[in-house]
Design a protein around this motif. Structure first.
Motif, short mmCIF file in Angstrom:
data_model
loop_
_atom_site.label_atom_id
_atom_site.label_comp_id
_atom_site.label_asym_id
_atom_site.label_seq_id
_atom_site.Cartn_x
_atom_site.Cartn_y
_atom_site.Cartn_z
N GLY A 49 41.83 44.08 32.35
CA GLY A 49 43.19 43.59 32.28
C GLY A 49 43.95 42.92 30.81
O GLY A 49 44.76 43.67 30.51
N THR B 112 51.06 44.62 33.33
CA THR B 112 50.64 43.59 34.24
C THR B 112 48.84 43.55 34.52
O THR B 112 48.72 43.02 35.47
N GLY B 113 48.26 43.77 33.50
CA GLY B 113 46.90 43.98 33.60
C GLY B 113 46.50 42.51 33.70
O GLY B 113 45.34 42.27 34.80
N PRO B 114 46.73 41.39 33.12
CA PRO B 114 46.22 40.25 33.33
C PRO B 114 46.48 39.47 34.74
O PRO B 114 45.81 38.82 35.41
N SER C 126 36.43 42.81 35.37
CA SER C 126 37.72 42.49 36.09
C SER C 126 38.98 41.77 34.96
O SER C 126 39.81 42.22 34.74
N SER C 127 38.33 40.83 34.27
CA SER C 127 39.00 40.22 33.19
C SER C 127 39.21 41.27 31.91
O SER C 127 40.35 41.33 31.41
N GLN D 285 43.74 48.90 38.95
CA GLN D 285 42.82 48.14 38.17
C GLN D 285 41.54 47.80 39.26
O GLN D 285 40.44 47.96 39.01
N CYS E 109 46.96 41.39 37.28
CA CYS E 109 45.86 42.05 38.39
C CYS E 109 44.67 41.61 38.36
O CYS E 109 43.99 41.21 39.37
N SER E 110 44.10 40.87 37.09
CA SER E 110 42.77 40.37 36.92
C SER E 110 42.76 39.24 37.60
O SER E 110 41.67 38.83 38.33
#
Length: 542
Positions: free
Chosen positions: A395, A76-78, A391-392, A133, A80-81
């Motif tokens: 993610g 789920t990194g993107p 941040s990007s 993150q 969160c970003s």
């Protein structure tokens, strides 16, 4: 004149990280978040035997709880970003803490394993991802010079919490059962909300104070000293209010910045990190079973993981201090490459360990190298992309790592079942880690350093790169663009006249130098009183 006005579409300069102060509180919050994020999926394994009895399932079924948590943390990194870029770090962390706690509390009331997957797996995993993150992003915001040390101290939360949550979970299981343990664990996860509350953004208050001070200073510099100064300051404030009313609507911030893929350093880092994750987590997962197969008693085999955790606690801050040294920090990518090479060679050399002493030696060196990798992984990423795009970047990196996590350990388990030989698995895992280290080091040296050696083209306006006519035309174009942004066409005409007067004056001065006198046909452009256009130009420009 002066600094660019942020009201005219210019991006304000980022606030300088304080490298201390409230940043130490942020570091403490990041320490707690990192500990929960990495240690909690492993600590939940204490309850697996009781879950197997109550739900009549196998070990592989219960192991999916931890796997789903880790998959949510990485995959789920993107998401969160996007949420961080849209809403900021603090709101996202507060929501994440509530979700993580609600997941474990709801899990204590479940009646089958599927409900556990949805509550303890998906909901709690998503909540921890929404905390992990943003905490790293805030850490990079508050620290610059001391950032390597801060990253090392924050990363130490993982082994500290792992050595604490596992015994605590065992105690809760004996006294309250797995349902009571899940309920209390859910209450502990509410501390993530406290950590999110201390993530105070840096920029707003400091930017306002600096902007007002700069505006007043420029007003005093432009206007004569005396009673008109106060009037000028108030006029400047009124002009800014008028600009605010007339300014264009701001463009929305990118939710996910894919331009980082144009950064060669980021591409190199992402590829090497994918290869690294394929083999990094395999040895600690298989270590206990490997020790048992060599004849080591169960209690002593379990103690091997404690050795790795204990060494890891001190290795991460120590590596962060080393990475922060002036002569080391510019080459932190090579230090990261060395730590991966150290870890891979440790796996390969320990593949033939056949007694408990050899396994203890392996755990010591693996704990050192594993701690170095953990302390440097996000520091290198911050150094490559910078804090604005971090941040990007994190993610997207975590999303790519999620595929490696789902490929590496399960594939190793299948090979163990097929070959009944742990030695081959350690050789394979170590080779993957060594390959990632060599790729990062060689690619960074060949691709990045070669680009640095090429000097950028000098852009010196005094060198006379273009003709006077071209410069005048470019000035007129800039003036027209500036006026269109602020809806003031009349001001554009004035600027064009100023530039034209300056050009004509320049030609007149050259002709005076050659033959003297005022050209006969230029009376409409130059000033009437003796070819002196300086006064007119200065008056118009002011």
């Amino acid at each position: 004149m002066g600094r660019p006005d942020p009201e005219e579409g210019q991006l304000p300069a980022p606030v300088k990280p304080p490298d201390g102060g409230w940043g130490w509180i942020v570091l403490l919050g990041c320490f707690v978040i990192t500990g929960f994020s990495y240690a909690f999926p492993k600590a939940v394994s204490v309850y697996f035997k009781e879950l197997m009895k109550d739900f009549h399932v196998g070990y592989s079924d219960t192991a999916w709880i931890s796997s789903i948590m880790l998959a949510m943390l990485y995959g789920t990194g993107p998401v969160c970003s996007i949420m961080v870029n849209q809403f900021g770090c603090r709101p996202v962390m507060l929501i994440g803490g509530l979700l993580a706690s609600a997941g474990m509390i709801l899990a204590s009331f479940t009646t089958n394993i599927i409900e556990l997957y949805l509550t303890a797996g998906v909901l709690t995993g998503l909540g921890m991802a929404l905390n992990f993150q943003p905490s790293l992003i805030m850490l990079g915001t508050y620290f610059d010079k001391r950032r390597p040390l801060a990253n090392g101290l924050a990363a130490a939360g993982s082994p500290v919490f792992l050595s604490s949550l596992s015994p605590l979970g065992q105690v809760l299981l004996e006294k309250f059962g797995w349902r009571g343990g899940f309920l209390i664990m859910g209450g502990l996860l509410l501390n993530c909300c406290t950590c999110g509350a201390v993530m105070r953004p840096l920029d707003m208050g400091m930017k306002r104070k600096m902007g007002k001070a700069q505006d007043k200073y420029e007003a005093k510099e432009m206007l004569p000293i005396g009673g008109k100064s106060e009037e000028g300051i108030s006029t400047t404030d009124g002009t800014k209010k008028g600009k605010k009313a007339k300014k264009k609507p701001k463009k929305g911030k990118k939710l996910l910045d894919f331009s980082i893929f144009s950064n060669r350093g980021f591409i190199i880092y992402t590829i090497s990190k994918f290869i690294l994750v394929l083999g990094l987590f395999v040895p600690p997962i298989l270590l206990v079973n490997y020790a048992k197969d060599t004849g080591v008693p169960d209690t002593e085999a379990a103690f091997l993981l404690s050795i790795i955790g204990f060494i890891d606690i001190f290795a991460r801050p120590a590596c962060g201090m080393v990475a922060g040294l002036k002569w080391v920090r510019p080459h932190v990518a090579y230090l990261f490459s060395f730590s991966m090479l150290f870890n891979g060679l440790t796996d390969i050399c320990s593949a033939r360990a056949s007694n408990y002493t050899g396994l203890v030696i392996f755990c010591v060196f693996f704990g050192i190298s594993y701690g170095m990798v953990g302390a440097l992984q996000f520091e290198v990423l911050m150094a490559i992309v910078g804090s604005q795009k971090f941040s990007s970047a994190i993610g997207l990196v975590l999303l790519i790592e999620a595929f490696a996590v789902l490929i590496g350990p399960p594939s190793a388990g299948r090979l163990v079942d097929a070959l009944k030989n742990y030695e081959v698995i350690f050789y394979l895992a170590g080779s993957e880690v060594v390959l990632s280290a060599l790729f990062l080091g060689v690619a960074s040296y060949c691709c990045l350093n070669r680009g640095k050696k090429e000097p950028p083209p000098e852009n010196n306006p005094s060198a006379g790169g273009g003709s006077d006519t071209e410069e005048a035309e470019s000035d007129v174009q800039e003036a027209e663009e500036h006026s269109s942004d602020n809806h003031q066409p009349a001001h554009s005409t004035d600027n064009a006249m100023v530039v034209a007067n300056e050009e004509a004056n320049h030609v007149a001065e050259e002709q005076r130098g050659e033959g003297g006198g005022c050209p006969a046909g230029d009376g409409e452009v130059l000033a009437r009183d003796g070819c002196n256009a300086d006064q007119m130009v200065e008056r118009d420009s002011f």
